[in-house]
Design a protein around this motif. Structure first.
Motif, PDB file in Angstrom:
ATOM      1  N   VAL A  89       0.695  -1.165   0.009  1.00 41.84           N
ATOM      2  CA  VAL A  89       0.132   0.047   0.091  1.00 41.84           C
ATOM      3  C   VAL A  89       1.031   1.157   0.021  1.00 41.84           C
ATOM      4  N   THR A  90       0.534   2.138  -0.871  1.00 47.20           N
ATOM      5  CA  THR A  90       1.424   3.354  -0.991  1.00 47.20           C
ATOM      6  C   THR A  90       0.633   4.397   0.004  1.00 47.20           C
ATOM      7  N   GLU A  91       1.102   5.861   0.057  1.00 50.67           N
ATOM      8  CA  GLU A  91       0.621   6.668   0.986  1.00 50.67           C
ATOM      9  C   GLU A  91      -0.873   7.010   1.033  1.00 50.67           C
ATOM     10  N   HIS A  92      -1.102   6.948  -0.319  1.00 52.78           N
ATOM     11  CA  HIS A  92      -2.648   7.466  -0.674  1.00 52.78           C
ATOM     12  C   HIS A  92      -3.448   6.159  -0.959  1.00 52.78           C
ATOM     13  N   PHE A  93      -2.875   5.220  -1.503  1.00 51.93           N
ATOM     14  CA  PHE A  93      -3.958   4.054  -2.256  1.00 51.93           C
ATOM     15  C   PHE A  93      -3.291   2.807  -2.339  1.00 51.93           C
ATOM     16  N   GLN A  94      -4.268   1.971  -2.500  1.00 54.44           N
ATOM     17  CA  GLN A  94      -3.909   0.717  -2.829  1.00 54.44           C
ATOM     18  C   GLN A  94      -4.237  -0.074  -4.066  1.00 54.44           C
ATOM     19  N   PHE A  95      -2.946  -0.630  -4.762  1.00 52.90           N
ATOM     20  CA  PHE A  95      -3.268  -0.953  -6.340  1.00 52.90           C
ATOM     21  C   PHE A  95      -4.025  -2.321  -6.299  1.00 52.90           C
ATOM     22  N   HIS A  96      -5.057  -2.269  -6.955  1.00 51.65           N
ATOM     23  CA  HIS A  96      -5.996  -3.344  -7.281  1.00 51.65           C
ATOM     24  C   HIS A  96      -6.335  -3.409  -8.817  1.00 51.65           C
ATOM     25  N   ALA A  97      -6.814  -4.445  -9.209  1.00 49.98           N
ATOM     26  CA  ALA A  97      -7.260  -4.675 -10.472  1.00 49.98           C
ATOM     27  C   ALA A  97      -8.691  -5.336 -10.680  1.00 49.98           C
ATOM     28  N   ASN A  98      -9.628  -4.973 -11.243  1.00 46.94           N
ATOM     29  CA  ASN A  98     -10.896  -5.718 -11.369  1.00 46.94           C
ATOM     30  C   ASN A  98     -11.474  -5.539 -12.632  1.00 46.94           C
ATOM     31  N   PHE A  99     -12.362  -6.819 -13.073  1.00 51.43           N
ATOM     32  CA  PHE A  99     -12.639  -6.667 -14.348  1.00 51.43           C
ATOM     33  C   PHE A  99     -13.663  -5.528 -14.447  1.00 51.43           C
ATOM     34  N   THR A 100     -14.277  -5.229 -13.489  1.00 51.49           N
ATOM     35  CA  THR A 100     -15.415  -4.127 -13.559  1.00 51.49           C
ATOM     36  C   THR A 100     -14.747  -2.832 -14.016  1.00 51.49           C
ATOM     37  N   ASP A 101     -13.425  -2.724 -13.960  1.00 56.89           N
ATOM     38  CA  ASP A 101     -12.818  -1.434 -14.193  1.00 56.89           C
ATOM     39  C   ASP A 101     -12.923  -0.963 -15.748  1.00 56.89           C
ATOM     40  N   LEU A 102     -12.917  -2.001 -16.519  1.00 57.05           N
ATOM     41  CA  LEU A 102     -12.868  -1.974 -18.098  1.00 57.05           C
ATOM     42  C   LEU A 102     -14.167  -2.434 -18.731  1.00 57.05           C
ATOM     43  N   PRO A 103     -14.752  -1.471 -19.215  1.00 61.04           N
ATOM     44  CA  PRO A 103     -16.218  -1.758 -20.010  1.00 61.04           C
ATOM     45  C   PRO A 103     -16.079  -2.962 -21.047  1.00 61.04           C
ATOM     46  N   ALA A 104     -15.047  -3.287 -21.570  1.00 57.60           N
ATOM     47  CA  ALA A 104     -14.837  -4.402 -22.465  1.00 57.60           C
ATOM     48  C   ALA A 104     -14.813  -5.670 -21.812  1.00 57.60           C
ATOM     49  N   MET A 105     -14.420  -6.013 -20.562  1.00 57.85           N
ATOM     50  CA  MET A 105     -14.412  -6.903 -19.901  1.00 57.85           C
ATOM     51  C   MET A 105     -15.977  -7.230 -19.201  1.00 57.85           C
ATOM     52  N   LEU A 106     -16.394  -6.175 -18.863  1.00 56.90           N
ATOM     53  CA  LEU A 106     -17.875  -6.333 -18.420  1.00 56.90           C
ATOM     54  C   LEU A 106     -18.946  -6.805 -19.505  1.00 56.90           C
ATOM     55  N   PHE A 107     -18.556  -6.127 -20.744  1.00 54.98           N
ATOM     56  CA  PHE A 107     -19.438  -6.496 -21.818  1.00 54.98           C
ATOM     57  C   PHE A 107     -19.277  -8.019 -22.211  1.00 54.98           C
ATOM     58  N   PHE A 108     -17.880  -8.464 -22.003  1.00 51.56           N
ATOM     59  CA  PHE A 108     -17.698  -9.844 -22.158  1.00 51.56           C
ATOM     60  C   PHE A 108     -18.240 -10.656 -21.066  1.00 51.56           C
ATOM     61  N   VAL A 109     -18.485 -10.434 -19.989  1.00 52.57           N
ATOM     62  CA  VAL A 109     -19.151 -11.335 -18.805  1.00 52.57           C
ATOM     63  C   VAL A 109     -20.590 -11.246 -19.234  1.00 52.57           C
ATOM     64  N   ILE A 110     -21.225 -10.042 -19.807  1.00 48.81           N
ATOM     65  CA  ILE A 110     -22.621 -10.183 -20.094  1.00 48.81           C
ATOM     66  C   ILE A 110     -22.999 -10.864 -21.249  1.00 48.81           C
ATOM     67  N   ALA A 111     -22.005 -10.996 -22.264  1.00 51.59           N
ATOM     68  CA  ALA A 111     -22.240 -11.569 -23.570  1.00 51.59           C
ATOM     69  C   ALA A 111     -22.244 -13.003 -23.377  1.00 51.59           C
ATOM     70  N   ASN A 112     -21.050 -13.598 -22.660  1.00 49.04           N
ATOM     71  CA  ASN A 112     -21.017 -15.126 -22.361  1.00 49.04           C
ATOM     72  C   ASN A 112     -21.967 -15.688 -21.647  1.00 49.04           C
ATOM     73  N   GLY A 113     -22.522 -14.856 -20.485  1.00 49.48           N
ATOM     74  CA  GLY A 113     -23.691 -15.309 -19.746  1.00 49.48           C
ATOM     75  C   GLY A 113     -24.941 -15.301 -20.677  1.00 49.48           C
ATOM     76  N   ILE A 114     -25.153 -14.537 -21.511  1.00 49.75           N
ATOM     77  CA  ILE A 114     -26.187 -14.464 -22.511  1.00 49.75           C
ATOM     78  C   ILE A 114     -26.307 -15.979 -23.296  1.00 49.75           C
ATOM     79  N   ALA A 115     -25.226 -15.968 -23.715  1.00 48.99           N
ATOM     80  CA  ALA A 115     -24.768 -17.127 -24.553  1.00 48.99           C
ATOM     81  C   ALA A 115     -25.151 -18.590 -23.927  1.00 48.99           C
ATOM     82  N   ALA A 116     -24.736 -18.668 -22.683  1.00 51.77           N
ATOM     83  CA  ALA A 116     -24.776 -19.615 -21.801  1.00 51.77           C
ATOM     84  C   ALA A 116     -26.336 -20.085 -21.688  1.00 51.77           C
ATOM     85  N   GLY A 117     -27.026 -19.012 -21.224  1.00 52.48           N
ATOM     86  CA  GLY A 117     -28.399 -18.945 -21.203  1.00 52.48           C
ATOM     87  C   GLY A 117     -29.164 -19.300 -22.441  1.00 52.48           C
TER      88      GLY A 117
END
Length: 218
Positions: A89-117
């Motif tokens: 952790v730095t002085e001001h924030f902690q580094f983290h990565a999440n798929f929701t930070d990128l719209p393309a990956m969020l679209f990826f999850v939704i599209a594959n979920g719809i395809a599975a359904g």
């Protein structure tokens, strides 16, 4: 002047073979054969006996859909549960990565979920096509929606693949630095999800080709 008498002959006309000038006495034409009646509904009719090779194709279609369900679920779940936080952790924030930070990956999850359904909902139609291999309706419906899913999942996989490439390699011209040197676990999971999604795209393409082949032979 002499006259010659001829015996009067009585004739009975059964039917005139030559048509008269006014159209009377014309022999009736034979009635055209009645048009074959189409069973209702037309798209579910089964005019032929036996399935032949189509039963084998429909069985392979059903198995391939189960494999595609697994591929799309793996892609959606893997991407949807991907997140990583660096231990320092730095002085001001902690580094983290999440798929929701990128719209393309969020679209990826939704599209594959719809395809599975969709694939789960298409299994009864695939069974119906197996029971009635010459029925046009279920196969035509699957052909249309499979084609849509090819474009849908391919777009999602391609957009996520572009993000994965930038995460690994970055871009010198845009001064973007790759993050996979720090977020190694995050990059491995999103890369695996993209591979699973492309496998599902291949499954959809094979399903479209098989449906088109069966419809063409009908």
């Amino acid at each position: 002047m002499s006259t010659t008498e001829a015996g009067a002959a009585t004739s009975v006309t059964i039917g005139d073979s030559a048509p008269s000038a006014n159209g009377r006495g014309k022999a009736p034409l034979p009635a055209p054969p009645a048009a074959a009646r189409r069973s209702f509904p037309f798209l579910l009719r089964n005019p032929k006996a036996g399935g032949g090779w189509k039963i084998g194709v429909c069985f392979f279609d059903f198995v391939l859909r189960l494999c595609a369900v697994a591929a799309t679920l793996v892609a959606a779940i893997t991407m949807g549960t991907t997140r990583e936080t660096l231990p320092f952790v730095t002085e001001h924030f902690q580094f983290h990565a999440n798929f929701t930070d990128l719209p393309a990956m969020l679209f990826f999850v939704i599209a594959n979920g719809i395809a599975a359904g969709y694939l789960l909902l298409s299994l009864p139609f695939s069974l119906a096509a197996m029971v009635r291999p010459h029925a046009v309706g279920p196969r035509l419906l699957l052909f249309i929606f499979d084609t849509v899913m090819v474009a849908f999942t391919a777009a999602a996989a391609a957009s996520a693949a572009a993000i994965v490439y930038l995460a690994h390699n970055g871009s010198e011209k845009a001064n973007w630095v790759g993050i996979c040197l720090r977020f190694d676990g995050f990059c491995q999971r999103i890369s695996g999800a993209v591979v699973a999604s492309f496998i599902a795209v291949v499954f959809f393409m094979v399903l479209v080709v098989m449906s088109g082949l069966v419809l063409r032979k009908n």
